[in-house]
Design a protein around this motif. Structure first.
Motif, PDB file in Angstrom:
ATOM      1  N   ARG A  38      78.860  -5.453  84.105  1.00  0.00           N
ATOM      2  CA  ARG A  38      79.129  -4.187  84.430  1.00  0.00           C
ATOM      3  C   ARG A  38      80.388  -3.907  83.703  1.00  0.00           C
ATOM      4  NH1 ARG A  38      82.423  -1.467  87.894  1.00  0.00           N
ATOM      5  NH2 ARG A  38      83.500  -3.437  88.802  1.00  0.00           N
ATOM      6  N   VAL A  39      80.192  -2.829  82.933  1.00  0.00           N
ATOM      7  CA  VAL A  39      81.632  -2.461  82.154  1.00  0.00           C
ATOM      8  C   VAL A  39      82.453  -1.425  82.849  1.00  0.00           C
ATOM      9  CG1 VAL A  39      82.106  -1.131  79.918  1.00  0.00           C
ATOM     10  CG2 VAL A  39      79.964  -2.371  79.995  1.00  0.00           C
ATOM     11  N   VAL A  40      83.800  -1.870  82.751  1.00  0.00           N
ATOM     12  CA  VAL A  40      84.882  -1.100  83.758  1.00  0.00           C
ATOM     13  C   VAL A  40      85.649  -0.391  82.609  1.00  0.00           C
ATOM     14  CG1 VAL A  40      86.882  -1.090  84.795  1.00  0.00           C
ATOM     15  CG2 VAL A  40      85.266  -3.204  85.037  1.00  0.00           C
ATOM     16  N   ALA A  41      85.781  -0.603  81.276  1.00  0.00           N
ATOM     17  CA  ALA A  41      86.259   0.155  80.354  1.00  0.00           C
ATOM     18  C   ALA A  41      86.043  -0.506  79.005  1.00  0.00           C
ATOM     19  CB  ALA A  41      87.779   0.045  80.579  1.00  0.00           C
ATOM     20  N   ALA A  42      85.859   0.774  78.411  1.00  0.00           N
ATOM     21  CA  ALA A  42      85.505   0.411  76.649  1.00  0.00           C
ATOM     22  C   ALA A  42      86.408   1.158  75.687  1.00  0.00           C
ATOM     23  CB  ALA A  42      84.025   1.198  76.580  1.00  0.00           C
ATOM     24  N   GLY A  43      86.979   0.207  74.687  1.00  0.00           N
ATOM     25  CA  GLY A  43      87.792   0.954  73.983  1.00  0.00           C
ATOM     26  C   GLY A  43      87.194   1.930  72.881  1.00  0.00           C
ATOM     27  N   VAL A  44      87.985   2.918  72.175  1.00  0.00           N
ATOM     28  CA  VAL A  44      87.246   3.828  71.265  1.00  0.00           C
ATOM     29  C   VAL A  44      88.182   3.725  70.112  1.00  0.00           C
ATOM     30  CG1 VAL A  44      87.093   6.316  70.748  1.00  0.00           C
ATOM     31  CG2 VAL A  44      86.589   5.392  73.329  1.00  0.00           C
ATOM     32  N   GLY A  45      87.586   3.424  68.886  1.00  0.00           N
ATOM     33  CA  GLY A  45      87.981   3.255  67.888  1.00  0.00           C
ATOM     34  C   GLY A  45      87.592   4.345  66.626  1.00  0.00           C
ATOM     35  N   PHE A  46      88.377   4.651  65.535  1.00  0.00           N
ATOM     36  CA  PHE A  46      87.940   5.343  64.438  1.00  0.00           C
ATOM     37  C   PHE A  46      86.909   4.926  63.990  1.00  0.00           C
ATOM     38  CE2 PHE A  46      92.448   7.222  64.966  1.00  0.00           C
ATOM     39  CZ  PHE A  46      91.885   8.541  65.107  1.00  0.00           C
ATOM     40  N   THR A  47      86.349   3.580  63.957  1.00  0.00           N
ATOM     41  CA  THR A  47      85.233   3.217  63.363  1.00  0.00           C
ATOM     42  C   THR A  47      84.053   3.944  64.228  1.00  0.00           C
ATOM     43  OG1 THR A  47      85.334   1.355  64.750  1.00  0.00           O
ATOM     44  CG2 THR A  47      85.853   1.004  62.552  1.00  0.00           C
ATOM     45  N   ASP A  48      84.278   4.145  65.496  1.00  0.00           N
ATOM     46  CA  ASP A  48      83.082   4.845  66.217  1.00  0.00           C
ATOM     47  C   ASP A  48      82.853   6.146  65.809  1.00  0.00           C
ATOM     48  OD1 ASP A  48      83.596   2.356  67.854  1.00  0.00           O
ATOM     49  OD2 ASP A  48      84.429   3.291  69.420  1.00  0.00           O
ATOM     50  N   LEU A  49      83.815   6.954  65.362  1.00  0.00           N
ATOM     51  CA  LEU A  49      83.844   8.232  65.103  1.00  0.00           C
ATOM     52  C   LEU A  49      83.011   8.348  63.496  1.00  0.00           C
ATOM     53  CD1 LEU A  49      86.078   8.559  66.813  1.00  0.00           C
ATOM     54  CD2 LEU A  49      87.035  10.396  65.765  1.00  0.00           C
ATOM     55  N   MET A  50      83.383   7.172  62.622  1.00  0.00           N
ATOM     56  CA  MET A  50      82.799   7.145  61.364  1.00  0.00           C
ATOM     57  C   MET A  50      81.227   6.700  61.686  1.00  0.00           C
ATOM     58  SD  MET A  50      85.831   5.082  59.382  1.00  0.00           S
ATOM     59  CE  MET A  50      84.690   4.569  58.032  1.00  0.00           C
ATOM     60  N   ALA A  51      80.945   5.964  62.597  1.00  0.00           N
ATOM     61  CA  ALA A  51      79.461   5.532  62.861  1.00  0.00           C
ATOM     62  C   ALA A  51      78.653   6.787  63.323  1.00  0.00           C
ATOM     63  CB  ALA A  51      79.586   4.340  63.767  1.00  0.00           C
ATOM     64  N   ARG A  52      79.442   7.514  64.176  1.00  0.00           N
ATOM     65  CA  ARG A  52      78.548   8.916  64.793  1.00  0.00           C
ATOM     66  C   ARG A  52      78.343   9.552  63.744  1.00  0.00           C
ATOM     67  NH1 ARG A  52      82.654  12.155  66.438  1.00  0.00           N
ATOM     68  NH2 ARG A  52      82.208  13.100  64.399  1.00  0.00           N
ATOM     69  N   SER A  53      79.371   9.671  62.641  1.00  0.00           N
ATOM     70  CA  SER A  53      78.991  10.728  61.508  1.00  0.00           C
ATOM     71  C   SER A  53      78.077  10.266  60.673  1.00  0.00           C
ATOM     72  CB  SER A  53      80.397  11.270  61.002  1.00  0.00           C
ATOM     73  OG  SER A  53      81.056  10.199  60.304  1.00  0.00           O
ATOM     74  N   GLY A  54      77.827   9.162  60.425  1.00  0.00           N
ATOM     75  CA  GLY A  54      76.914   8.405  59.468  1.00  0.00           C
ATOM     76  C   GLY A  54      77.893   7.701  58.196  1.00  0.00           C
ATOM     77  N   ASP A  55      79.047   7.431  58.389  1.00  0.00           N
ATOM     78  CA  ASP A  55      79.916   7.230  57.282  1.00  0.00           C
ATOM     79  C   ASP A  55      80.523   5.642  57.540  1.00  0.00           C
ATOM     80  OD1 ASP A  55      79.860   9.668  56.005  1.00  0.00           O
ATOM     81  OD2 ASP A  55      81.478  10.433  57.129  1.00  0.00           O
ATOM     82  N   TYR A  56      79.757   5.002  58.339  1.00  0.00           N
ATOM     83  CA  TYR A  56      80.368   3.724  58.870  1.00  0.00           C
ATOM     84  C   TYR A  56      79.253   2.480  58.198  1.00  0.00           C
ATOM     85  CZ  TYR A  56      82.198  -0.326  61.209  1.00  0.00           C
ATOM     86  OH  TYR A  56      82.508  -1.663  61.670  1.00  0.00           O
ATOM     87  N   LEU A  57      79.721   1.759  57.286  1.00  0.00           N
ATOM     88  CA  LEU A  57      78.878   0.991  56.416  1.00  0.00           C
ATOM     89  C   LEU A  57      78.125  -0.073  57.463  1.00  0.00           C
ATOM     90  CD1 LEU A  57      78.092   0.214  53.737  1.00  0.00           C
ATOM     91  CD2 LEU A  57      79.685  -1.384  53.514  1.00  0.00           C
TER      92      LEU A  57
END
Length: 341
Positions: A38-57
């Protein structure tokens, strides 16, 4: 065991923060050697933003759930021959993932990825530790191989990884320089023993040639481009430039990343200096024992106050899109954490 119904964030197509959708899913019982958490907290990184936009290798296909780091509580697990003795239902754990999946109320993970949280460590704080601090250890130890008193340049020192490197570097007695743009970064970096270089007004190569005429032992770079060549030139004999990310043109991030990685590889042919690429998800998968030891170490340091990740904002899971939008507008200083209901 019964199936668990839960919510998670899914990216069905690449795009802006509006493509982050809340969906319902069902989690079946875990296979052998896995646990449901059960996840209590998840970190957000700029790699997440890149992945969302299609720019993460490392994330080129949809659909997917973003996020590499979690803190949570073990619901149940299926044993195998390598089940750790400390594992039990209800124990709090942290993990850095090798494949994005963290924006979720529940997740199934292999047992080897789980590390117990030290008693009293806040799960939100714990979720802000894995990616930045494991990257910092990769730069300092795996690739930098730095001893006490070495001199380093940290590009983008006010970012999450930069702050982690600075925190650990001060504990190791490193002499550190850091590039940043904000005038307020000077005081923040000075508190970690980092000499501030304003990259908008100063040429870091000229500054380092004047202050460190013999060169520096390591340069940690997440920008790429011409900065790679300039950073390589200020290395002392035997020094290393370690690249852990690349900035690129919108819509061309993947090709720019590939080009930057090839440039780093070619520079490594120089006989008196070396270069390296730090890719933490691959390093975790390649050395599970080293990963667990490293994550245990930095979590213990967080528990006793030796490191203190800066949490800039928390958002509920269903507001993940708002978190991404705020990060893209540069409204938040520090780590963003998603919390679960």
């Amino acid at each position: 065991m019964r199936d668990i119904t839960y919510q998670k964030i899914v990216v069905e197509r690449f795009g802006d923060s509006n493509v982050l959708q809340v969906v319902k899913a069902t989690l079946p019982e875990p296979p052998p050697g896995h646990a449901r958490v059960r996840v209590v907290a998840a970190g957000v990184g700029f790699t997440d933003l890149m992945a969302r936009s299609g720019d993460y290798l490392l994330q080129r296909k949809t659909p997917f759930t973003p996020g590499y780091e979690i803190a949570g509580e073990v619901v149940d697990f299926t044993v195998d021959s390598r089940t750790p003795s400390w594992l039990r239902a209800g124990i709090r754990v942290a993990a850095a993932l090798t494949k994005m999946a963290a924006y979720s109320e529940f997740i199934t993970l292999p047992l080897w990825q789980l590390v117990p949280l030290p008693d009293g460590l806040n799960p939100q704080l714990a979720s802000a530790v894995p990616l930045d601090y494991l990257t910092a250890l990769s730069l300092l130890d795996t690739h930098g191989r730095l001893g006490t008193g070495g001199t380093v340049l940290i590009q983008g020192a006010s970012g999450g990884v930069g702050r982690a490197v600075a925190t650990l570097g001060r504990l190791r007695g490193l002499r550190m320089y850091g590039t940043a743009s904000s005038s307020g970064s000077r005081e923040a970096l000075a508190s970690h023993g980092v000499t501030f270089i304003d990259y908008r007004r100063e040429d870091f190569e000229m500054v380092l040639r004047e202050r460190e005429p013999d060169g520096v032992q390591a340069v940690f770079d997440h920008i790429g481009g011409k900065n790679l060549r300039k950073g390589f030139r200020i290395l002392a004999p035997g020094g290393v430039l370690v690249s852990y990310a690349f900035s690129g043109r919108p819509g061309r991030m993947v090709s720019d990343t590939v080009r930057g990685a090839a440039q780093v590889k070619l520079m490594n042919l120089h006989p008196r200096r070396r270069t390296a690429l730090s890719m933490v998800p691959h390093e975790i998968k390649g050395d599970p024992d080293g990963y667990r030891a490293a994550l245990t170490s930095v979590l213990d340091m967080a528990q006793c106050g030796l490191i203190a990740p800066q949490i800039g904002a928390t958002y509920p899971l269903v507001k993940a899109g708002d978190a991404h939008a705020a990060l893209e507008r540069r409204e938040i200083t520090g780590k963003v954490v998603l919390t679960m209901g």
